[in-house]
Write a protein that holds these residues in place. Structure first.
Motif, PDB file in Angstrom:
ATOM      1  N   LEU A  32       0.815  -1.216   0.000  1.00  0.00           N
ATOM      2  CA  LEU A  32       0.000   0.000   0.000  1.00  0.00           C
ATOM      3  C   LEU A  32       0.848   1.267   0.000  1.00  0.00           C
ATOM      4  O   LEU A  32       0.491   2.253  -0.655  1.00  0.00           O
ATOM      5  N   ALA A  33       1.971   1.277   0.702  1.00  0.00           N
ATOM      6  CA  ALA A  33       2.850   2.456   0.699  1.00  0.00           C
ATOM      7  C   ALA A  33       3.409   2.687  -0.704  1.00  0.00           C
ATOM      8  O   ALA A  33       3.452   3.827  -1.179  1.00  0.00           O
ATOM      9  N   LYS A  34       3.808   1.625  -1.369  1.00  0.00           N
ATOM     10  CA  LYS A  34       4.295   1.766  -2.751  1.00  0.00           C
ATOM     11  C   LYS A  34       3.190   2.279  -3.661  1.00  0.00           C
ATOM     12  O   LYS A  34       3.434   3.120  -4.534  1.00  0.00           O
ATOM     13  N   MET A  35       1.980   1.800  -3.454  1.00  0.00           N
ATOM     14  CA  MET A  35       0.837   2.272  -4.233  1.00  0.00           C
ATOM     15  C   MET A  35       0.648   3.779  -4.037  1.00  0.00           C
ATOM     16  O   MET A  35       0.439   4.517  -4.998  1.00  0.00           O
ATOM     17  N   MET A  36       0.761   4.231  -2.799  1.00  0.00           N
ATOM     18  CA  MET A  36       0.599   5.659  -2.508  1.00  0.00           C
ATOM     19  C   MET A  36       1.737   6.466  -3.103  1.00  0.00           C
ATOM     20  O   MET A  36       1.517   7.525  -3.694  1.00  0.00           O
ATOM     21  N   ILE A  37       2.958   5.996  -2.978  1.00  0.00           N
ATOM     22  CA  ILE A  37       4.105   6.708  -3.552  1.00  0.00           C
ATOM     23  C   ILE A  37       3.926   6.862  -5.056  1.00  0.00           C
ATOM     24  O   ILE A  37       4.112   7.957  -5.603  1.00  0.00           O
ATOM     25  N   ARG A  38       3.551   5.812  -5.736  1.00  0.00           N
ATOM     26  CA  ARG A  38       3.348   5.877  -7.196  1.00  0.00           C
ATOM     27  C   ARG A  38       2.225   6.843  -7.551  1.00  0.00           C
ATOM     28  O   ARG A  38       2.324   7.580  -8.537  1.00  0.00           O
ATOM     29  N   HIS A  39       1.173   6.842  -6.761  1.00  0.00           N
ATOM     30  CA  HIS A  39       0.058   7.766  -6.983  1.00  0.00           C
ATOM     31  C   HIS A  39       0.528   9.216  -6.834  1.00  0.00           C
ATOM     32  O   HIS A  39       0.207  10.063  -7.681  1.00  0.00           O
ATOM     33  N   LEU A  40       1.280   9.492  -5.778  1.00  0.00           N
ATOM     34  CA  LEU A  40       1.743  10.863  -5.556  1.00  0.00           C
ATOM     35  C   LEU A  40       2.770  11.292  -6.606  1.00  0.00           C
ATOM     36  O   LEU A  40       2.797  12.466  -6.995  1.00  0.00           O
ATOM     37  N   ILE A  41       3.580  10.372  -7.083  1.00  0.00           N
ATOM     38  CA  ILE A  41       4.504  10.693  -8.180  1.00  0.00           C
ATOM     39  C   ILE A  41       3.715  11.100  -9.417  1.00  0.00           C
ATOM     40  O   ILE A  41       4.031  12.096 -10.080  1.00  0.00           O
ATOM     41  N   GLU A  42       2.671  10.370  -9.725  1.00  0.00           N
ATOM     42  CA  GLU A  42       1.833  10.700 -10.888  1.00  0.00           C
ATOM     43  C   GLU A  42       1.152  12.054 -10.695  1.00  0.00           C
ATOM     44  O   GLU A  42       1.074  12.859 -11.629  1.00  0.00           O
ATOM     45  N   LYS A  43       0.667  12.332  -9.497  1.00  0.00           N
ATOM     46  CA  LYS A  43       0.046  13.633  -9.207  1.00  0.00           C
ATOM     47  C   LYS A  43       1.068  14.757  -9.367  1.00  0.00           C
ATOM     48  O   LYS A  43       0.739  15.836  -9.865  1.00  0.00           O
ATOM     49  N   ALA A  44       2.308  14.520  -8.933  1.00  0.00           N
ATOM     50  CA  ALA A  44       3.360  15.521  -9.082  1.00  0.00           C
ATOM     51  C   ALA A  44       3.614  15.813 -10.562  1.00  0.00           C
ATOM     52  O   ALA A  44       3.767  16.978 -10.953  1.00  0.00           O
ATOM     53  N   ARG A  45       3.635  14.789 -11.375  1.00  0.00           N
ATOM     54  CA  ARG A  45       3.806  14.976 -12.832  1.00  0.00           C
ATOM     55  C   ARG A  45       2.657  15.808 -13.396  1.00  0.00           C
ATOM     56  O   ARG A  45       2.871  16.745 -14.162  1.00  0.00           O
ATOM     57  N   GLU A  46       1.431  15.434 -13.020  1.00  0.00           N
ATOM     58  CA  GLU A  46       0.251  16.146 -13.512  1.00  0.00           C
ATOM     59  C   GLU A  46       0.275  17.621 -13.128  1.00  0.00           C
ATOM     60  O   GLU A  46      -0.190  18.464 -13.884  1.00  0.00           O
ATOM     61  N   ARG A  47       0.816  17.923 -11.969  1.00  0.00           N
ATOM     62  CA  ARG A  47       0.853  19.304 -11.484  1.00  0.00           C
ATOM     63  C   ARG A  47       2.078  20.070 -11.991  1.00  0.00           C
ATOM     64  O   ARG A  47       2.247  21.236 -11.687  1.00  0.00           O
ATOM     65  N   GLY A  48       2.929  19.408 -12.759  1.00  0.00           N
ATOM     66  CA  GLY A  48       4.072  20.086 -13.370  1.00  0.00           C
ATOM     67  C   GLY A  48       5.289  20.244 -12.476  1.00  0.00           C
ATOM     68  O   GLY A  48       6.189  21.026 -12.787  1.00  0.00           O
ATOM     69  N   PHE A  49       5.360  19.493 -11.398  1.00  0.00           N
ATOM     70  CA  PHE A  49       6.543  19.558 -10.547  1.00  0.00           C
ATOM     71  C   PHE A  49       7.713  18.893 -11.252  1.00  0.00           C
ATOM     72  O   PHE A  49       7.534  18.008 -12.088  1.00  0.00           O
ATOM     73  N   GLU A  50       8.919  19.321 -10.903  1.00  0.00           N
ATOM     74  CA  GLU A  50      10.127  18.788 -11.513  1.00  0.00           C
ATOM     75  C   GLU A  50      10.922  17.887 -10.581  1.00  0.00           C
ATOM     76  O   GLU A  50      11.690  17.050 -11.035  1.00  0.00           O
ATOM     77  N   LEU A  51      10.749  18.093  -9.272  1.00  0.00           N
ATOM     78  CA  LEU A  51      11.526  17.336  -8.299  1.00  0.00           C
ATOM     79  C   LEU A  51      10.704  17.132  -7.029  1.00  0.00           C
ATOM     80  O   LEU A  51      10.091  18.068  -6.530  1.00  0.00           O
ATOM     81  N   ILE A  52      10.708  15.890  -6.544  1.00  0.00           N
ATOM     82  CA  ILE A  52      10.048  15.559  -5.281  1.00  0.00           C
ATOM     83  C   ILE A  52      11.133  15.384  -4.228  1.00  0.00           C
ATOM     84  O   ILE A  52      12.129  14.699  -4.459  1.00  0.00           O
ATOM     85  N   LEU A  53      10.939  16.002  -3.083  1.00  0.00           N
ATOM     86  CA  LEU A  53      11.847  15.867  -1.953  1.00  0.00           C
ATOM     87  C   LEU A  53      11.166  15.041  -0.867  1.00  0.00           C
ATOM     88  O   LEU A  53       9.963  15.164  -0.655  1.00  0.00           O
ATOM     89  N   VAL A  54      11.939  14.210  -0.191  1.00  0.00           N
ATOM     90  CA  VAL A  54      11.423  13.385   0.903  1.00  0.00           C
ATOM     91  C   VAL A  54      12.474  13.352   2.001  1.00  0.00           C
ATOM     92  O   VAL A  54      13.668  13.279   1.720  1.00  0.00           O
ATOM     93  N   GLU A  55      12.013  13.395   3.242  1.00  0.00           N
ATOM     94  CA  GLU A  55      12.907  13.210   4.383  1.00  0.00           C
ATOM     95  C   GLU A  55      12.352  12.079   5.240  1.00  0.00           C
ATOM     96  O   GLU A  55      11.148  11.987   5.464  1.00  0.00           O
ATOM     97  N   THR A  56      13.231  11.209   5.685  1.00  0.00           N
ATOM     98  CA  THR A  56      12.850  10.184   6.649  1.00  0.00           C
ATOM     99  C   THR A  56      14.025   9.967   7.587  1.00  0.00           C
ATOM    100  O   THR A  56      15.092  10.540   7.402  1.00  0.00           O
ATOM    101  N   GLU A  57      13.799   9.146   8.565  1.00  0.00           N
ATOM    102  CA  GLU A  57      14.861   8.859   9.516  1.00  0.00           C
ATOM    103  C   GLU A  57      15.575   7.574   9.136  1.00  0.00           C
ATOM    104  O   GLU A  57      14.948   6.626   8.657  1.00  0.00           O
TER     105      GLU A  57
END
Length: 180
Positions: free
Chosen positions: A124-149
C-alpha cells in the motif's frame, strides 16, 4: 473488499489523524507528543486550503460505500511552503541549491506517508508513492523531496525501491529526491 486511492475529504480527517498519530507513537514510544503535530488538527484546512497540497487517502470499502475505512495516506506539498506550526523540517538549503543550479524550480515534498499497522507489508505504501509521483507529474513539478529517519528502515527501503536517490544523509536523517 475494494482498495482505492482518492483525494482527502473533510470527513476523513479524524481517521487520518488517528492513523498518522498511532504510527508516530509506535515509532517514538514514550517520547511521542501528539501536540507537536498541529498540522494534523485540520489537515484539509492546513494542507489543501492553505498550501494547495494534494492529500490522498487509501480506502478499503467494507461492504458499505458510505463509510469507507482509511488505511493509508500521503501528502504532496508544493514548495516553498510556510511552516506555520514548526511540525515539519525544512529541506537542507544545499538540496534546494543543487536543484536550482540544475534548473529545477518546481519542487514539492512528499510527506505524512502512513499505512495502518494491520495493513503494512501489502504494497500500500508503494501504491501511494506511485500515486503521488503521478500527481506531481500532472501538477508540473520537476523534483520531489522526501525526508525520513535512518532508523525507519522500511521507509528507507521503500523510497530506494521506488527510484528515489539519496541527496543527503547523516546519522539521523536521510533526504531523497525523485526527478520527474
Amino acid at each position: 473488499m475494494t482498495v482505492m486511492i482518492r483525494d482527502l475529504q473533510r470527513s476523513d480527517q479524524d481517521q487520518v489523524r488517528k492513523m498518522v498519530l498511532e504510527g508516530l507513537a509506535e515509532r517514538w514510544g514514550q517520547e511521542f507528543d501528539p501536540a507537536y503535530n498541529k498540522d494534523l488538527d485540520d489537515i484539509y484546512g492546513y494542507y489543501i486550503a492553505r498550501h494547495h497540497a494534494t492529500v490522498a487517502v487509501i480506502t478499503e470499502d467494507q461492504q458499505q460505500a458510505s463509510n469507507p475505512v482509511i488505511i493509508g495516506c500521503g501528502i504532496l506539498l508544493p514548495l516553498p511552503a510556510e511552516d506555520v506550526y514548526g511540525t515539519w523540517c525544512a529541506e537542507p538549503e544545499s538540496i534546494r541549491e543543487k536543484a536550482n543550479s540544475a534548473g529545477l524550480t518546481k519542487l514539492c515534498r512528499m510527506m505524512r506517508l502512513s499505512v495502518s499497522a494491520d495493513r503494512r507489508g501489502q504494497g500500500l505504501a508503494k501504491m501511494m508513492i506511485r500515486h503521488l509521483i503521478e500527481k506531481a507529474r500532472e501538477r508540473g513539478f520537476e523534483l520531489i523531496l522526501v525526508e525520513t529517519e535512518v532508523l525507519w528502515t522500511s521507509a528507507v527501503q521503500i523510497y530506494k525501491s521506488e527510484g528515489f536517490s539519496v541527496a543527503e544523509a547523516d546519522d539521523e536523517n536521510v533526504h531523497y529526491t525523485y526527478r520527474l
